[in-house]
Write a protein that holds these residues in place. Structure first.
Motif, PDB file in Angstrom:
ATOM      1  N   ASP A  64       0.854  -1.178   0.000  1.00  0.00           N
ATOM      2  CA  ASP A  64       0.000   0.000   0.000  1.00  0.00           C
ATOM      3  C   ASP A  64       0.896   1.236   0.000  1.00  0.00           C
ATOM      4  N   LEU A  65       0.904   1.979  -1.113  1.00  0.00           N
ATOM      5  CA  LEU A  65       1.751   3.162  -1.240  1.00  0.00           C
ATOM      6  C   LEU A  65       0.939   4.451  -1.212  1.00  0.00           C
ATOM      7  N   SER A  66      -0.278   4.375  -0.672  1.00  0.00           N
ATOM      8  CA  SER A  66      -1.166   5.542  -0.675  1.00  0.00           C
ATOM      9  C   SER A  66      -0.596   6.713   0.122  1.00  0.00           C
ATOM     10  N   ALA A  67       0.305   6.436   1.070  1.00  0.00           N
ATOM     11  CA  ALA A  67       0.878   7.512   1.893  1.00  0.00           C
ATOM     12  C   ALA A  67       2.164   8.073   1.297  1.00  0.00           C
ATOM     13  N   LEU A  68       2.605   7.524   0.161  1.00  0.00           N
ATOM     14  CA  LEU A  68       3.878   7.929  -0.425  1.00  0.00           C
ATOM     15  C   LEU A  68       3.711   9.113  -1.365  1.00  0.00           C
ATOM     16  N   ASP A  69       4.454  10.182  -1.112  1.00  0.00           N
ATOM     17  CA  ASP A  69       4.472  11.346  -1.992  1.00  0.00           C
ATOM     18  C   ASP A  69       5.713  11.229  -2.886  1.00  0.00           C
ATOM     19  N   PRO A  70       5.533  10.941  -4.161  1.00  0.00           N
ATOM     20  CA  PRO A  70       6.683  10.742  -5.047  1.00  0.00           C
ATOM     21  C   PRO A  70       7.612  11.960  -5.132  1.00  0.00           C
ATOM     22  N   LEU A  71       7.082  13.132  -4.828  1.00  0.00           N
ATOM     23  CA  LEU A  71       7.903  14.337  -4.885  1.00  0.00           C
ATOM     24  C   LEU A  71       8.794  14.489  -3.651  1.00  0.00           C
ATOM     25  N   ASN A  72       8.522  13.716  -2.632  1.00  0.00           N
ATOM     26  CA  ASN A  72       9.310  13.804  -1.396  1.00  0.00           C
ATOM     27  C   ASN A  72       9.930  12.458  -1.042  1.00  0.00           C
ATOM     28  N   ALA A  73      10.338  11.731  -2.072  1.00  0.00           N
ATOM     29  CA  ALA A  73      10.969  10.424  -1.857  1.00  0.00           C
ATOM     30  C   ALA A  73      11.909  10.143  -3.018  1.00  0.00           C
ATOM     31  N   GLU A  74      12.891   9.291  -2.773  1.00  0.00           N
ATOM     32  CA  GLU A  74      13.795   8.858  -3.835  1.00  0.00           C
ATOM     33  C   GLU A  74      13.305   7.504  -4.340  1.00  0.00           C
ATOM     34  N   LEU A  75      12.926   7.453  -5.614  1.00  0.00           N
ATOM     35  CA  LEU A  75      12.282   6.251  -6.144  1.00  0.00           C
ATOM     36  C   LEU A  75      12.956   5.700  -7.399  1.00  0.00           C
ATOM     37  N   ALA A  76      14.110   6.225  -7.760  1.00  0.00           N
ATOM     38  CA  ALA A  76      14.754   5.801  -9.001  1.00  0.00           C
ATOM     39  C   ALA A  76      14.982   4.287  -9.021  1.00  0.00           C
ATOM     40  N   GLY A  77      14.421   3.641 -10.033  1.00  0.00           N
ATOM     41  CA  GLY A  77      14.643   2.213 -10.178  1.00  0.00           C
ATOM     42  C   GLY A  77      13.787   1.327  -9.297  1.00  0.00           C
ATOM     43  N   ALA A  78      12.887   1.928  -8.501  1.00  0.00           N
ATOM     44  CA  ALA A  78      12.004   1.125  -7.661  1.00  0.00           C
ATOM     45  C   ALA A  78      11.043   0.315  -8.523  1.00  0.00           C
ATOM     46  N   ILE A  79      10.690  -0.864  -8.053  1.00  0.00           N
ATOM     47  CA  ILE A  79       9.828  -1.762  -8.821  1.00  0.00           C
ATOM     48  C   ILE A  79       8.413  -1.719  -8.256  1.00  0.00           C
ATOM     49  N   VAL A  80       7.456  -1.338  -9.088  1.00  0.00           N
ATOM     50  CA  VAL A  80       6.054  -1.278  -8.670  1.00  0.00           C
ATOM     51  C   VAL A  80       5.190  -1.964  -9.718  1.00  0.00           C
ATOM     52  N   SER A  81       3.968  -2.296  -9.316  1.00  0.00           N
ATOM     53  CA  SER A  81       3.015  -2.905 -10.246  1.00  0.00           C
ATOM     54  C   SER A  81       2.302  -1.806 -11.024  1.00  0.00           C
ATOM     55  N   PRO A  82       1.615  -2.151 -12.117  1.00  0.00           N
ATOM     56  CA  PRO A  82       0.851  -1.142 -12.853  1.00  0.00           C
ATOM     57  C   PRO A  82      -0.179  -0.433 -11.969  1.00  0.00           C
ATOM     58  N   GLU A  83      -0.809  -1.186 -11.056  1.00  0.00           N
ATOM     59  CA  GLU A  83      -1.810  -0.589 -10.164  1.00  0.00           C
ATOM     60  C   GLU A  83      -1.155   0.441  -9.233  1.00  0.00           C
ATOM     61  N   GLN A  84       0.023   0.114  -8.718  1.00  0.00           N
ATOM     62  CA  GLN A  84       0.722   1.060  -7.855  1.00  0.00           C
ATOM     63  C   GLN A  84       1.171   2.284  -8.638  1.00  0.00           C
ATOM     64  N   ALA A  85       1.601   2.057  -9.871  1.00  0.00           N
ATOM     65  CA  ALA A  85       2.018   3.181 -10.709  1.00  0.00           C
ATOM     66  C   ALA A  85       0.868   4.154 -10.895  1.00  0.00           C
ATOM     67  N   ALA A  86      -0.340   3.620 -11.049  1.00  0.00           N
ATOM     68  CA  ALA A  86      -1.516   4.467 -11.210  1.00  0.00           C
ATOM     69  C   ALA A  86      -1.757   5.309  -9.958  1.00  0.00           C
ATOM     70  N   VAL A  87      -1.549   4.688  -8.787  1.00  0.00           N
ATOM     71  CA  VAL A  87      -1.709   5.418  -7.521  1.00  0.00           C
ATOM     72  C   VAL A  87      -0.698   6.559  -7.440  1.00  0.00           C
ATOM     73  N   LEU A  88       0.543   6.283  -7.805  1.00  0.00           N
ATOM     74  CA  LEU A  88       1.590   7.300  -7.742  1.00  0.00           C
ATOM     75  C   LEU A  88       1.324   8.430  -8.739  1.00  0.00           C
ATOM     76  N   VAL A  89       0.866   8.070  -9.926  1.00  0.00           N
ATOM     77  CA  VAL A  89       0.550   9.081 -10.933  1.00  0.00           C
ATOM     78  C   VAL A  89      -0.580   9.984 -10.440  1.00  0.00           C
ATOM     79  N   THR A  90      -1.583   9.369  -9.829  1.00  0.00           N
ATOM     80  CA  THR A  90      -2.707  10.140  -9.297  1.00  0.00           C
ATOM     81  C   THR A  90      -2.240  11.095  -8.201  1.00  0.00           C
ATOM     82  N   SER A  91      -1.316  10.631  -7.358  1.00  0.00           N
ATOM     83  CA  SER A  91      -0.820  11.473  -6.265  1.00  0.00           C
ATOM     84  C   SER A  91      -0.040  12.675  -6.801  1.00  0.00           C
ATOM     85  N   LEU A  92       0.430  12.563  -8.042  1.00  0.00           N
ATOM     86  CA  LEU A  92       1.119  13.686  -8.668  1.00  0.00           C
ATOM     87  C   LEU A  92       0.155  14.639  -9.359  1.00  0.00           C
ATOM     88  N   GLY A  93      -1.126  14.303  -9.293  1.00  0.00           N
ATOM     89  CA  GLY A  93      -2.132  15.163  -9.910  1.00  0.00           C
ATOM     90  C   GLY A  93      -2.295  14.950 -11.395  1.00  0.00           C
TER      91      GLY A  93
END
Length: 199
Positions: free
Chosen positions: A165-194
């Motif tokens: 569950d990455l709902s609490a993760l702000d991609p702008l305030n974390a280092e994520l280079a090369g992290a492995i996520v599923s398509p569903e998680q990617a959608a959550v992260l994209v949404t969190s970026l607006g």
């Protein structure tokens, strides 16, 4: 098996190397410079205990609880926790690598600033855990419940995050280079970026 509850006892430089600790209960006890290397705990409970400069090297913990415990300058090299409860535990200046955690509840744990490079958390509940500024490069957080976790400035490069569950993760305030996520998680992260994804 010991059924007695040990309350407010102080253990200093005790040698518990390789000891089998089964069914014991310690409440508000203190352990200082104690050697738990290669010790095994099963169905034991430590409540609001303090561990200072304790060696947990290659120790194995199964279905045990360390709720509300404080760990200061402890060494967990090659330690394993399986189905354990560490709700509210705090770790300060501890050596936590390599550490393997499978199942259990680590909600509200304090791991701010911890060096968690290449550690493994599999199927663990870590709701509202504090991972502020923690270095989790190359770590595995697989099927981990991180809802409500404090993840500001967390470092997750090349970390395995699928199923978590990455709902609490702000991609702008974390280092994520090369992290492995599923398509569903990617959608959550994209949404969190607006952002909005459209075909």
């Amino acid at each position: 098996m010991s059924e007695a509850v040990h309350e407010e006892q102080r253990f200093f430089r005790d040698d518990w190397y390789g000891e089998e600790i089964t069914g014991r209960h310690y409440v508000r006890c203190e352990f200082h410079e104690t050697d738990f290397s290669e010790a095994v705990t099963r169905s034991s409970v430590f409540t609001d205990c303090v561990f200072g400069n304790v060696r947990f090297n290659a120790s194995r913990h199964t279905d045990s609880a360390f709720t509300g415990c404080t760990f200061r300058r402890c060494n967990f090299f090659d330690a394993e926790f399986t189905g354990c409860k560490l709700v509210g535990a705090t770790f300060t200046e501890c050596e936590l690598r390599p550490l393997r955690v499978t199942g259990g509840d680590w909600s509200f744990t304090g791991l701010a600033g911890a060096d968690l490079r290449a550690v493994t958390f599999q199927g663990v509940r870590m709701r509202e855990a504090d991972l502020t500024g923690a270095d989790c490069a190359g770590a595995v957080f697989a099927d981990v419940d991180l809802s409500g976790a404090a993840l500001h400035a967390v470092k997750l490069p090349k970390a395995e995050l699928r199923g978590s569950d990455l709902s609490a993760l702000d991609p702008l305030n974390a280092e994520l280079a090369g992290a492995i996520v599923s398509p569903e998680q990617a959608a959550v992260l994209v949404t969190s970026l607006g952002l909005r994804v459209r075909a």
